[in-house]
Design an enzyme around this catalytic site. Structure first.
Site, PDB file in Angstrom:
ATOM      1  CB  CYS A 130      74.749  26.144  29.384  1.00 58.11           C
ATOM      2  SG  CYS A 130      73.317  26.614  30.464  1.00 58.11           S
ATOM      3  CG  ASP A 146      77.279  63.489  15.216  1.00 53.37           C
ATOM      4  OD1 ASP A 146      78.014  63.674  14.643  1.00 53.37           O
ATOM      5  OD2 ASP A 146      77.537  62.421  16.114  1.00 53.37           O
ATOM      6  CE1 TYR A 147      68.340  67.931  16.914  1.00 55.52           C
ATOM      7  CE2 TYR A 147      69.062  70.269  16.004  1.00 55.52           C
ATOM      8  CZ  TYR A 147      68.186  69.517  16.490  1.00 55.52           C
ATOM      9  OH  TYR A 147      66.798  69.770  16.570  1.00 55.52           O
ATOM     10  CE  LYS A 186     100.486  43.168   1.285  1.00 54.45           C
ATOM     11  NZ  LYS A 186      99.008  42.404   1.799  1.00 54.45           N
ATOM     12  CB  CYS A 237      75.938  26.302  33.096  1.00 49.89           C
ATOM     13  SG  CYS A 237      76.212  28.031  32.436  1.00 49.89           S
TER      14      CYS A 237
END
Length: 657
Positions: A418, A31-32, A111, A400
């Protein structure tokens, strides 16, 4: 090295690396290195724009948003498939095929539950991509398709004209990450990956589509010049060799083999990146396909087997309540493990109290469970004859389960929420809203930074933002000293924001920007607003009883009192700005409509409100002026019918002088 040669070399290296990563799933470049080479290519192309070509990896995201999609007439129709729902129907399909083509063999494919598109290439260059539409006419979504990295922008040794068909999908992992992000922001969640993919592909701004990380698999050659094939599998191999990601497929000689592959695909569906809603059986030989032909709706040489939704019994071991980032309490049934649609299910959402009460679901019950849309486990019904003695009706808690604050049910829906201003479950969204542009406008405090602060334990309430230390912020991932200084400076500036912004920043239910301004203008200080009675609140224009009660309940909460005290301690302004002496629009109501070019709606609203006027979203007899931009529609017509003065943008600006 000559810069043109370097550009060409970088392009080829990056294109090859992209195919390995996105198509073959076998990367050889880190990636680098990829990011480093891509940046170098961007620098070279910026210096030499004459060398930029449409197939360059830098051209994945178009720069300009579209006004609308144009229509595309498909050169070869994108037909739909006839569904079969059991193996008897599949055998009947096989008999019809064998009556015309006795030696026919099949190819079986999963599919994909996505969005069908056609990709068009001229001399190897990707020039157009369109949705299926009605099969004959679709929409041009080329710029959005260019953002899909598994679509090659140029193919090697290409024919003069090639059209291939595939299914765009959102990978399951990306779908879950997208919904988590939308929940943090308080946005509506996508119901399933297919809806998410369809919505992403039809974004008018390709930059938004690019962020959705869509993918595609190809399953058909629609049109080709200069090449001939004998079988469908030859076409799949051809596309694979050209760098396309091709649908997994299985060859079989009999319908019984096809049923076995269909069963295997169904049982292994969790191994696919994409969701599936069935399996497709296709005649492999293209001459046989031509002999079989098509009906007015479907080809006679293919059928789509739709998996029946599996329903199995399980026992509700417990009901637990989760608190989402918007404060909604969601009950969930904890189930004895049961195998459904290829995965082991151990829980199912119960949605809300109405759902539980309607089905009378109790802890200990045996319930019938299935996967809704093959994705989300759901409880269908209770097996009443197996209910254990003593099972009690279930009700959501009154406080809550995370923070202990009272909960309340939405007046206009089935959700229970809440009410805690400092509830940990809602903290990410609370902070993001508090810092947003229309609230306290803390520049640099986006959701990524908010998550950093919360995960580091530095912030547990919006009030904590004003006590952050530079050394703590600088130590966070991707921050550093300068970024920390900029963020703390933005937080410091936000202390001077007007009371109306602070009221909106609290996130009180029913209180938007407009209501925040109305309340700030009427009560002038936060203390006066906290002391306001229901009668005093409802005397404010556009503040009804439901909104007034929301304000009173929020202000009376211990968590809200703690937050306000913390903000006072930090020196946050809690007084409304003095009204300007220019109140020329006092008692007047404006409506803004159409596309405005010389100012935004927010800017126009501010100009009106600072001069004592009011902005409404609808035209009525009480409307004083309608400001109309380009493409003004029904509001303009209504204003003309009611003989209300209509202003152009220039005339509106003249009023400001």
């Amino acid at each position: 090295m000559d810069e043109l040669k370097e550009i060409e070399l970088l392009k080829q290296e990056l294109i090859k690396a992209g195919i390995e990563y996105y198509v073959q799933d076998a990367p050889t470049m880190s990636d680098y290195d990829y990011d480093h080479k891509l940046r170098r290519l961007e620098e070279l192309e910026a210096a030499h724009p004459e060398y930029v070509t449409p197939d360059s990896p830098t051209q994945r995201v178009g720069g300009k948003a579209l006004d609308r999609f144009t229509q595309v007439v498909h050169k070869a129709p994108l037909e739909s498939l006839q569904d079969v729902f059991d193996f008897d129907e599949l055998r009947a399909f096989d008999q019809r095929v064998k009556a015309v083509a006795p030696g026919a063999v099949y190819d079986v494919e999963p599919k994909v539950d996505g969005l069908s598109v056609a990709l068009e290439y001229e001399n190897g260059l990707f020039v157009r991509g369109a949705t299926r539409g009605d099969g004959h006419v679709g929409e041009d979504v080329t710029e959005n398709l260019r953002t899909i990295k598994s679509i090659p922008l140029r193919i090697p040794d290409a024919p003069a004209h090639l059209i291939v068909r595939g299914e765009v999908f959102m990978p399951k992992k990306v779908f879950h990450e997208l919904n988590e992000d939308r929940e943090r922001r308080g946005e509506a969640l996508f119901a399933n990956p297919r809806n998410a993919a369809a919505g992403s592909l039809r974004q008018l701004d390709p930059k938004i589509a690019a962020k959705r990380k869509l993918d595609i698999v190809l399953f058909n050659v629609q049109w080709i010049e200069g090449e001939t094939f004998n079988t469908h599998i030859e076409t799949l191999d051809y596309m694979k060799n050209k760098g396309f990601k091709v649908i997994p497929h299985y060859s079989c000689t009999t319908v019984d083999e096809a049923t076995r592959f269909i069963t295997d695909i169904g049982e292994g569906r969790e191994n696919f990146q994409f969701d599936i809603d069935g399996a497709v059986v296709k005649v492999n030989d293209l001459a046989d396909r031509k002999a079989l032909g098509s009906t007015a709706k479907f080809p006679r040489w293919a059928a789509a087997y739709k998996y029946p939704p599996e329903e199995k019994p399980s026992r509700v071991v417990d009901i637990v309540v989760q608190v989402g980032r918007t404060g909604v309490l969601t009950p969930k049934a904890v189930l004895e493990p049961v195998r459904l649609a290829g995965t082991t299910v151990t829980s199912a959402t119960l949605h809300n109290q109405d759902f539980i009460s309607e089905k009378d679901i109790r802890i200990g019950d045996t319930v019938m469970v299935r996967k809704a849309g093959e994705i989300i486990p759901e409880v269908l019904s209770v097996v009443m004859e197996e209910r254990p003695a003593g099972a009690e009706p279930y009700f959501l808690p009154k406080t809550c389960p995370v923070c202990g604050a009272p909960v309340e049910r939405d007046e206009d829906g089935a959700h229970t929420r809440c009410t805690g201003a400092e509830c940990p479950a809602q903290l990410l969204r609370t902070l993001a809203h508090f810092a947003s542009r229309d609230a306290m406008d803390i520049d640099g405090l986006g959701i990524a930074v908010v998550e950093n602060l919360v995960h580091a334990g530095l912030v547990k309430t919006p009030g904590d933002l004003y006590f952050l230390k530079e050394e703590d912020v600088a130590g966070l991932d991707r921050m550093g000293k300068k970024s920390a200084q900029n963020l703390l400076a933005a937080i410091e500036r936000s202390k001077k924001q007007d009371l109306s912004r602070l009221i909106f920043a609290f996130g009180i239910r029913q209180i938007g920007q407009k209501a925040g301004k109305l309340l700030a203008n009427r009560f002038r200080t936060l203390d006066a607003l906290r002391d306001a009675t229901l009668e005093e609140l409802t005397q404010v224009d556009d503040i009804g009883e439901i909104t007034a009660r929301s304000v009173i309940e929020w202000m009376s909460s211990p968590q809200s009192s703690h937050l306000i005290a913390r903000l006072k301690e930090a020196g946050v302004n809690m007084t409304a700005e003095e009204q300007g002496s220019d109140q020329r629009f006092s008692g007047m109501t404006f409506v803004l409509t159409g596309s405005l070019e010389k100012f935004t709606r927010s800017e126009a609203t501010e100009m009106i409100e600072t001069r004592g006027g009011k902005v409404s979203g609808s035209v009525s007899k009480k409307t004083t002026y309608v400001v109309a931009g380009e493409a003004a529609g029904s509001k303009l017509r209504k204003a003309q019918e009611l003989d209300i003065k209509v202003l152009t943008e220039d005339e509106f600006l003249d009023l400001m002088k």
